[in-house]
Design an enzyme around this catalytic site. Structure first.
Site: not given
Ligand code: ADE
Ligand code: ZN
Length: 326
Positions: A11, A13, A191, A194, A272-273
């Site tokens: 996971h 992005h 997703h 969250e 995630d990011d």
């Molecule tokens: N797009 C990028 N990061 C995200 C996240 N944590 N949750 C939902 N969409 C996303």
């Molecule tokens: Zn995500």
């Protein structure tokens, strides 16, 4: 400290993996001036809540404009993962972000595939692409992305998913998009759980043909749902650093990872990011050790869970498995 247990990430992005330095480099490449408030005084991405994060993410992503840019973002991220001991990474691509800067689906894919191939030849890391739609852009755009996936089969595109604002629309609104892709045999993730609670997870599971959940952690708010996740073997792409950074939980002691695991849910660790949340896949493994008390055997088990749930062919899965048990 980065534990050298082999790691796998399901996971991340892709647009959210570009470091502030790379984003500034790409902005310079295209002679684009980003709003000053994109960065804080230390040069990191500046945002203050989840929806603001999504906005800054869109702005920073807008400098990824060519296949070469996508190649560079992908290559750098995979090489960084490999340096931390990752053997497998799935990147989420977003054709909507590419389209926003005038790039076609096939061009963005070509760039990402080149980054994966280059990183594999240099480091041995395996990579696959999960094409995602963006929930807050609505179901019609989701269907459009799904049609592009189906119309352009690619050996590295092995799954479909959806990110974006979980509070926008309902999962069932996206059943047509997921149906188009799933009918071709591609596995799906979404997703859920969250920034919205257990009901959102339940709605996603009822409406969409998913075998994994992005995050899924707020399922914890409904014990019956947790039992269902465990019984069905739904794999959770847990992103603890992200959850703390976005304020889903106030502290690691409030995070339900251990309870979900104890209830029999299948858990993986993910970034995630990474630059937005001051994390990496290596740091997530380290934190699982330092904060959640995972020993090396438990971390290997996390990697094996990710490999079992990976959207790959069986030969690749077996090769990856051998790297973890060896
Ligand atoms: N797009 C990028 N990061 C995200 C996240 N944590 N949750 C939902 N969409 C996303
Ligand atoms: Zn995500």
């Amino acid at each position: 400290m980065i534990t050298m247990v082999p790691k796998a990430e399901l996971h991340c992005h892709l647009e959210g993996a570009a470091s502030p330095d790379l984003v500034r480099k790409l902005a310079a490449r295209h002679a684009v001036t980003l709003p000053a408030e994109t960065f804080d005084a230390d040069g990191n991405f500046a945002w203050d809540d989840f929806l603001h994060f999504l906005k800054v993410y869109d702005i920073a992503s807008s400098v990824i404009r060519t296949p070469e840019d996508y190649r560079d973002v992908t290559y750098q991220y995979l090489m960084d993962c490999a340096a931390e001991g990752a053997i497998y990474v799935e990147v989420m691509s977003s054709p909507d972000h590419a389209a926003a800067v005038g790039m076609s689906y096939t061009d963005h894919l070509e760039g990402i595939a080149a980054g994966i191939e280059d990183a594999r030849s240099e480091s041995g890391i395996e990579g696959r692409i999960i094409v995602t739609c963006v929930r807050h852009l609505g179901p019609e755009r989701g269907v459009e992305v799904a049609r592009q996936v189906v119309a352009n089969p690619h050996k590295l595109v092995t799954g479909f998913g959806m990110g974006g604002d979980e509070n926008a629309f309902e999962p069932r609104d996206f059943a047509p998009a997921f149906g188009i892709v799933h009918a071709t045999g591609l596995p799906c993730t979404v997703h859920a759980g969250e920034v919205a609670g257990a009901q959102s997870v339940r709605a996603a599971l009822e409406a969409l043909p998913v075998q994994r959940l992005g995050h899924g952690v707020r399922a914890m708010e409904d014990p019956e749902l947790v039992r269902e996740l465990a019984d069905r073997g739904i794999v959770l792409e847990v992103c603890p650093g992200s959850n703390i950074a976005t304020g889903v939980y106030g502290s690691y002691s409030d995070h339900p990872l251990l309870e979900l695991r104890a209830a029999g849910c299948r858990i993986t660790l993910n970034s995630d990011d990474p630059p937005y949340f001051d994390t990496t896949i290596g740091r997530e493994y380290d934190r699982a050790s330092a904060v959640f008390g995972f020993d090396d055997a438990s971390l290997r088990e996390v990697t094996l869970t990710a490999i079992e749930a990976a959207f790959v062919d069986e030969e690749t899965r077996e090769n990856l498995r051998q790297k973890v048990v060896a």
